[in-house]
Write a protein that holds these residues in place. Structure first.
Motif, PDB file in Angstrom:
ATOM      1  N   VAL A  26      37.773  45.448  43.936  1.00 47.24           N
ATOM      2  CA  VAL A  26      38.907  45.341  43.108  1.00 47.24           C
ATOM      3  C   VAL A  26      39.209  47.022  43.028  1.00 47.24           C
ATOM      4  N   THR A  31      44.872  43.693  39.577  1.00 47.91           N
ATOM      5  CA  THR A  31      44.433  42.293  39.174  1.00 47.91           C
ATOM      6  C   THR A  31      44.134  41.364  40.253  1.00 47.91           C
ATOM      7  N   VAL A  32      42.805  41.298  40.231  1.00 46.28           N
ATOM      8  CA  VAL A  32      42.501  40.260  41.566  1.00 46.28           C
ATOM      9  C   VAL A  32      42.248  38.892  40.994  1.00 46.28           C
ATOM     10  N   ILE A  34      40.372  35.084  41.653  1.00 44.01           N
ATOM     11  CA  ILE A  34      39.610  34.230  42.388  1.00 44.01           C
ATOM     12  C   ILE A  34      39.861  32.872  42.376  1.00 44.01           C
ATOM     13  N   LYS A  42      32.292  30.420  41.740  1.00 43.35           N
ATOM     14  CA  LYS A  42      33.542  31.368  40.888  1.00 43.35           C
ATOM     15  C   LYS A  42      32.984  31.820  39.580  1.00 43.35           C
ATOM     16  N   LEU A  46      31.303  35.897  38.349  1.00 47.79           N
ATOM     17  CA  LEU A  46      31.369  36.578  37.190  1.00 47.79           C
ATOM     18  C   LEU A  46      30.031  36.752  36.288  1.00 47.79           C
ATOM     19  N   LEU A 158      36.762  47.023  32.755  1.00 44.94           N
ATOM     20  CA  LEU A 158      36.875  45.932  33.476  1.00 44.94           C
ATOM     21  C   LEU A 158      36.879  44.669  32.819  1.00 44.94           C
ATOM     22  N   LEU A 160      36.969  40.698  32.764  1.00 44.17           N
ATOM     23  CA  LEU A 160      36.584  39.510  33.666  1.00 44.17           C
ATOM     24  C   LEU A 160      36.876  38.189  32.751  1.00 44.17           C
ATOM     25  N   THR A 189      42.365  46.816  34.457  1.00 47.80           N
ATOM     26  CA  THR A 189      41.704  46.220  35.513  1.00 47.80           C
ATOM     27  C   THR A 189      41.232  44.721  35.252  1.00 47.80           C
ATOM     28  N   LEU A 191      39.659  40.868  36.824  1.00 46.95           N
ATOM     29  CA  LEU A 191      39.196  40.018  37.635  1.00 46.95           C
ATOM     30  C   LEU A 191      39.146  38.694  37.183  1.00 46.95           C
ATOM     31  N   TYR A 208      41.130  36.221  46.513  1.00 47.08           N
ATOM     32  CA  TYR A 208      40.019  35.615  47.094  1.00 47.08           C
ATOM     33  C   TYR A 208      40.011  34.131  46.945  1.00 47.08           C
ATOM     34  N   GLU A 218      40.738  36.575  52.128  1.00 48.21           N
ATOM     35  CA  GLU A 218      41.262  37.663  51.212  1.00 48.21           C
ATOM     36  C   GLU A 218      42.725  38.018  51.748  1.00 48.21           C
TER      37      GLU A 218
END
Length: 238
Positions: A26, A31-32, A34, A42, A46, A158, A160, A189, A191, A208, A218
């Protein structure tokens, strides 16, 4: 420049091997998302990032600092905020008390605490209207907003998010993702683990796909949207 690097991570619960040599990255302000079916790993991913899985090998590096083996509370102090499934708010506490508890792990002045609350109330006006209300009397959508607001009180580097739309009505989901879009615009940022692929793909810079604890794709969200085989096999699209 990579901000979070997850390299060849394996994660186990007792003898159950959930993540298999999993690697993702990341970038700062990215912004990623899953995606993957239930049981893909998943949530375990995290939980591994926040030190909540007992058996993790491999490397998890945040902004040059290794996280693997660190305690959850230390990872939180380093700026990683986790909004789990189920929200995890304190039902007997008011909205404002929940937000104050969110800031408990980091040192903040009264002015910083007040500014943090005002930012949350600006993002979630409904929380401002209900700041004196007990969380136990709130709707599912309001509780999810409170959970995200509480995480933001950490001033996270970050964020999550685990299935933020789970169990919510479509109109509430649309409102929630609009707010997440605002956070993205503020270069937060993030995830995000999510099964609502259509909403998540609108938000994502990178995607992903996980299957049985492994990365099987990916790439950019447009590829996921346009590739019928990916949507059919991994997202359940017709």
């Amino acid at each position: 420049m990579t901000f979070l690097s997850v390299d060849a991570v394996n994660a186990k619960y007792d003898k159950v091997h959930v993540l298999h040599d999993l690697s993702i990255s990341v970038r700062r302000s990215e912004t990623v998302v899953i995606l993957g079916a239930n049981g893909a790993g998943k949530t375990t991913l995290l939980r591994s990032l926040t030190g909540m899985v007992p058996k993790v090998t491999g490397s998890i590096v945040l902004d040059g600092t290794e996280l693997t083996g660190r305690r959850t509370e230390d990872i939180v102090r380093m700026g990683v905020a986790h909004v789990p499934q189920g929200r995890g708010t304190f039902a007997q506490c008011t909205v404002e008390e929940n937000l104050r508890l969110g800031a408990y792990s980091v040192k903040q002045s009264k002015a910083e605490l007040r500014a943090g609350m005002e930012r949350v109330y600006e993002l979630f006006p409904r929380l401002g209207e209900r700041r004196g209300q007990q969380a136990g009397g709130m709707s599912g959508g309001e509780l999810q907003m409170l959970a995200i607001g509480r995480a933001l009180m950490l001033r996270p580097r970050l964020l999550l998010l685990d299935e933020p739309s789970l169990g919510l009505a479509p109109i509430v989901i649309a409102e929630l993702f609009e707010i997440l879009g605002t956070l993205r615009g503020q270069e937060t940022t993030m995830l995000i683990v999510e099964q609502n692929a259509d909403q998540a793909l609108r938000l994502a810079d990178k995607v992903y796909l996980l299957e049985t604890g492994r990365v099987v794709f990916e790439g950019d969200p447009e590829t996921v949207r346009s590739d019928e085989s990916i949507r059919r096999v991994y997202l359940g699209a017709e």
